[in-house]
Design an enzyme around this catalytic site. Structure first.
Site, short mmCIF file in Angstrom:
data_model
loop_
_atom_site.label_atom_id
_atom_site.label_comp_id
_atom_site.label_asym_id
_atom_site.label_seq_id
_atom_site.Cartn_x
_atom_site.Cartn_y
_atom_site.Cartn_z
N GLY A 47 -1.93 42.17 14.94
CA GLY A 47 -3.35 42.16 15.29
C GLY A 47 -3.81 40.74 15.53
O GLY A 47 -3.13 39.79 15.14
N GLN A 52 -9.15 33.52 16.24
CA GLN A 52 -7.77 33.00 16.23
C GLN A 52 -7.35 32.42 17.58
O GLN A 52 -6.37 31.69 17.66
CB GLN A 52 -6.78 34.10 15.83
N CYS A 90 -0.09 36.17 8.54
CA CYS A 90 -1.17 35.85 9.48
C CYS A 90 -0.64 34.87 10.53
O CYS A 90 0.02 33.89 10.19
CB CYS A 90 -2.33 35.24 8.71
N LEU A 91 -0.96 35.14 11.78
CA LEU A 91 -0.54 34.25 12.88
C LEU A 91 -1.08 32.83 12.70
O LEU A 91 -0.48 31.87 13.15
CB LEU A 91 -1.06 34.78 14.22
N HIS A 132 -7.93 43.12 7.62
CA HIS A 132 -7.47 41.72 7.74
C HIS A 132 -8.14 41.06 8.95
O HIS A 132 -8.66 39.95 8.86
CB HIS A 132 -5.94 41.72 7.89
N GLU A 133 -8.15 41.78 10.07
CA GLU A 133 -8.74 41.22 11.30
C GLU A 133 -10.26 41.08 11.17
O GLU A 133 -10.84 40.10 11.65
CB GLU A 133 -8.36 42.05 12.52
N HIS A 136 -11.22 38.00 9.45
CA HIS A 136 -11.22 36.81 10.33
C HIS A 136 -12.60 36.59 10.96
O HIS A 136 -13.00 35.46 11.21
CB HIS A 136 -10.20 36.97 11.46
ZN ZN Z 1 -4.70 36.81 10.31
#
Ligand code: ZN
Length: 148
Positions: A47, A52, A90-91, A132-133, A136
Site C-alpha cells: 500500500g 509517501q 513501511c516503504l 497503516h495507510e 500516514h
Molecule cells: Zn507505511
C-alpha cells in the site's frame, strides 16, 4: 510514472496531517495513477499513501493480490473490539519492521477515483494495511506504535 518515496521518521511531509481532497481533478487522478504505478513497481509494496510520494493529500492505494483499491478521504467508521498483532513494514522506513496491534475488522468509507462514495469492510491483513495507510494521512508511522 513511478514516484520517489519520502523516507525517514523525521521527514516533514510524512509527519504532517494530510489535507482532504475537495475535488477529484485531473491532477488528483494523475497523482492516483502514479501512486498505482509506484506501488505496482515494488513487489514488496502492499500500500501507499500520498504523503509517501510527497503530496500531503488524503489518498491511499492498496494492492492486494491483483486488485488495486483507491481510497480518497478514507474514514474509519467502525472497528472491532478484537485486535490482532501483525508484523508491519513501511516503504518509508526501509529495514524497519514492527509488530503492530490494531482492530481485527474495520469498516471504511471513502471516495473512489470517480468520486463515488464507497464502503469497504476489511479484516485481518487487509484491515491492517488500510489502517497503516490511513495512519500516514495523520502523520503517524509504525515506529510510533512501538511503545503503545
Ligand atoms: Zn507505511
Amino acid at each position: 510514472m513511478i514516484l520517489p518515496i519520502q523516507k525517514g521518521q523525521n521527514n516533514h511531509i510524512l509527519r504532517q496531517k494530510a489535507r482532504q481532497v475537495n475535488q477529484i481533478t485531473a491532477k488528483i487522478k494523475q497523482l492516483t495513477l502514479d501512486m498505482i504505478d509506484t506501488v505496482q513497481a515494488d513487489d514488496n509494496a502492499i500500500g501507499i499513501a500520498a504523503p509517501q510520494v510527497g503530496q500531503s493529500l488524503r489518498i491511499i492505494v492498496v494492492k492486494l493480490d491483483n486488485q488495486i483499491l483507491v481510497l480518497i478521504n478514507p474514514v474509519i467508521k467502525k472497528t472491532s473490539f478484537r485486535q490482532t498483532t501483525i508484523e508491519e513494514g513501511c516503504l518509508s522506513l526501509p529495514g524497519v519492521s514492527v509488530p503492530v496491534k490494531r482492530p481485527h475488522k474495520v469498516t471504511i468509507e471513502a471516495l473512489n477515483i470517480e468520486g463515488q462514495l464507497i464502503k469497504i469492510k476489511a479484516k485481518d491483513f487487509l484491515a491492517h494495511v488500510i489502517q497503516h495507510e490511513i495512519d500516514h494521512l495523520d502523520g503517524i508511522l509504525i515506529i510510533d506504535k512501538i511503545n503503545e
